[in-house]
Write an enzyme that holds these catalytic residues in place. Structure first.
Site, PDB file in Angstrom:
ATOM      1  N   HIS A 135       1.038  -1.197  -0.039  1.00  0.00           N
ATOM      2  CA  HIS A 135       0.031  -0.044   0.054  1.00  0.00           C
ATOM      3  C   HIS A 135       0.838   1.103  -0.002  1.00  0.00           C
ATOM      4  O   HIS A 135       0.623   2.145  -0.822  1.00  0.00           O
ATOM      5  CB  HIS A 135      -1.083  -0.190   1.152  1.00  0.00           C
ATOM      6  CG  HIS A 135      -1.789   1.393   1.377  1.00  0.00           C
ATOM      7  ND1 HIS A 135      -3.021   1.369   0.880  1.00  0.00           N
ATOM      8  CD2 HIS A 135      -1.422   2.271   2.025  1.00  0.00           C
ATOM      9  CE1 HIS A 135      -3.447   2.498   1.399  1.00  0.00           C
ATOM     10  NE2 HIS A 135      -2.339   3.121   1.993  1.00  0.00           N
ATOM     11  N   GLU A 136       2.051   1.135   0.928  1.00  0.00           N
ATOM     12  CA  GLU A 136       2.758   2.505   0.886  1.00  0.00           C
ATOM     13  C   GLU A 136       3.662   2.664  -0.523  1.00  0.00           C
ATOM     14  O   GLU A 136       3.515   3.723  -0.876  1.00  0.00           O
ATOM     15  CB  GLU A 136       3.612   2.332   2.151  1.00  0.00           C
ATOM     16  CG  GLU A 136       3.144   2.496   3.333  1.00  0.00           C
ATOM     17  CD  GLU A 136       1.932   3.551   3.694  1.00  0.00           C
ATOM     18  OE1 GLU A 136       2.472   4.523   3.091  1.00  0.00           O
ATOM     19  OE2 GLU A 136       1.051   3.301   4.410  1.00  0.00           O
ATOM     20  N   HIS A 139       1.469   4.376  -3.254  1.00  0.00           N
ATOM     21  CA  HIS A 139       1.279   5.581  -2.991  1.00  0.00           C
ATOM     22  C   HIS A 139       2.594   6.360  -3.697  1.00  0.00           C
ATOM     23  O   HIS A 139       2.594   7.337  -4.384  1.00  0.00           O
ATOM     24  CB  HIS A 139       1.526   5.991  -1.381  1.00  0.00           C
ATOM     25  CG  HIS A 139       0.217   6.370  -0.677  1.00  0.00           C
ATOM     26  ND1 HIS A 139      -0.909   6.673  -1.314  1.00  0.00           N
ATOM     27  CD2 HIS A 139      -0.048   5.732   0.433  1.00  0.00           C
ATOM     28  CE1 HIS A 139      -2.066   6.514  -0.540  1.00  0.00           C
ATOM     29  NE2 HIS A 139      -1.452   5.886   0.695  1.00  0.00           N
ATOM     30  N   GLU A 193      -6.129   6.859  -1.573  1.00  0.00           N
ATOM     31  CA  GLU A 193      -6.339   5.640  -0.465  1.00  0.00           C
ATOM     32  C   GLU A 193      -6.863   4.490  -1.046  1.00  0.00           C
ATOM     33  O   GLU A 193      -6.179   3.315  -1.290  1.00  0.00           O
ATOM     34  CB  GLU A 193      -7.053   5.922   0.735  1.00  0.00           C
ATOM     35  CG  GLU A 193      -6.315   6.549   1.749  1.00  0.00           C
ATOM     36  CD  GLU A 193      -5.037   6.311   1.722  1.00  0.00           C
ATOM     37  OE1 GLU A 193      -4.700   5.070   2.342  1.00  0.00           O
ATOM     38  OE2 GLU A 193      -4.037   7.102   2.068  1.00  0.00           O
TER      39      GLU A 193
HETATM   40 ZN   LIG Z   1      -2.425   5.473   2.522  1.00  0.00          ZN
END
Ligand SMILES: [Zn+2]
Length: 261
Positions: A135-136, A139, A193
Site C-alpha cells: 500500500h505504501e 502511494h 487511498e
Molecule cells: Zn495510505
C-alpha cells in the site's frame, strides 16, 4: 468598487483569458496512474517531489529511533525489497523500522518507506506486512505526493487569478510554496487511498504474497481494542469500506499472483 461599465468588460475578459490559460496548462500537465489508468493532475515534477521526499526522510531519520537487526527489522527489509523488485521503477527504495509502539506506516516521494513497530500488532504475518508495504509503495509509484501538491497549487493558482482581479498579487511561486509546506504532511485523499489499496494488492501478489492477506490485515485493524483509529488510518476510509473495496479488486490482483520461488 469601480462601477464604470466601459472597464468592466475588459477586466472580465482578462480574467477569463487567464483562467483559460491556466486550464490549458493544467490539461497539458496530466499523468496516468499505474495499473488503474486514472488521470492525474501533475504540475510537480517527479525529480522535484523525490528531492523533497528524500529531504523529509533525512529529517525523519534524525528524529525517529530506527531499529535494525531485529527479526521485525529484517522482515521489513525482506518484504520491502521483494515488493520493490516488482515495481520496475527507478526509485531508490529504502525501508526503515521505527522503534515506537504506534501503528503507523508511511512512504515519501522518492522511495523511503517507514514502518513503526506498533504496526506488528495488526500485521501479524509476513503477507499482512506485505499488504502494508504494498500500500505504501503504491502511494509512491502512483506519485500521490506530487498529485497532492499539484492539486493544492492549482487551487492556489485559481484563487490567485481571482485575487489579482481584486488587486491582490499572489504569485505562482507563493502557490507552490504553500503547497510545498503541506506536501509531505497533507493527508492522502480517499481516491488515493482506495487506489493504493488496489495497486498495493497487485504489487504484493506480483511479489508472491497472497493478496487476501490484505483483508486479514484490515480485519485485524477492525478488531483493534479502543475506539481511536490507528494514526495512519485517521484520514483513511473506514475499515468496512476499505475491505469492501479490496474485495472488489481481489480477482484482478490474483491474476498477478506469482507464487514465491
Ligand atoms: Zn495510505
Amino acid at each position: 468598487m469601480d462601477m464604470n461599465p466601459s472597464f468592466a468588460f475588459p477586466r472580465t475578459l482578462v480574467m477569463i483569458l487567464a483562467l483559460a490559460a491556466t486550464l490549458a496548462a493544467i490539461l497539458a500537465a496530466c499523468a496516468e496512474a499505474p495499473y488503474t489508468g486514472r488521470q492525474q493532475l501533475m504540475l510537480v515534477g517527479d525529480d522535484q517531489a523525490s528531492e523533497m521526499g528524500n529531504q523529509a526522510a533525512q529529517e525523519v531519520l534524525t528524529k525517529e529511533p530506527v531499529v535494525t537487526g531485529t527479526p521485525q527489522a529484517q522482515m521489513v527489509q525482506r518484504v520491502g525489497q521483494r515488493i520493490a523488485a516488482v515495481t520496475e521503477s527507478q526509485y531508490k527504495w529504502q525501508f526503515h523500522l521505527v522503534g515506537k509502539d504506534v501503528p503507523n506506516a508511511f512512504a515519501l516521494p522518492g522511495g523511503h518507506v517507514f514502518v513503526y513497530e506498533g504496526l506488528f500488532k495488526y500485521a501479524r504475518t509476513e503477507p499482512q506486512l506485505a499488504a502494508v508495504i504494498g500500500h505504501e509503495i503504491a502511494h509512491v509509484l502512483a506519485r500521490h505526493g506530487s498529485e497532492r501538491m499539484s492539486v493544492a497549487a492549482a487551487t492556489q493558482l485559481g484563487t490567485g487569478i481571482a485575487g489579482s482581479t481584486l488587486g491582490l498579487s499572489p504569485t505562482v511561486m507563493e502557490a507552490f510554496g504553500i503547497a510545498a509546506n503541506y506536501g509531505v504532511v497533507m493527508p492522502y485523499s480517499r481516491t488515493q487511498e482506495s487506489e493504493s489499496d488496489r495497486i498495493g494488492i497487485i504489487l504484493m501478489a506480483k511479489a508472491g504474497y497472497p493478496p487476501e492477506a490484505s483483508i486479514e490485515l484490515w480485519q485485524n485493524m477492525m478488531q483493534a481494542p479502543g475506539d481511536k483509529p490507528p494514526a495512519f488510518l485517521s484520514t483513511h476510509p473506514s475499515d468496512q469500506q476499505r475491505i469492501a473495496n479490496i474485495r472488489k479488486h481481489l480477482a484482478e490482483a490474483q491474476k498477478y499472483y506469482q507464487p514465491a520461488r
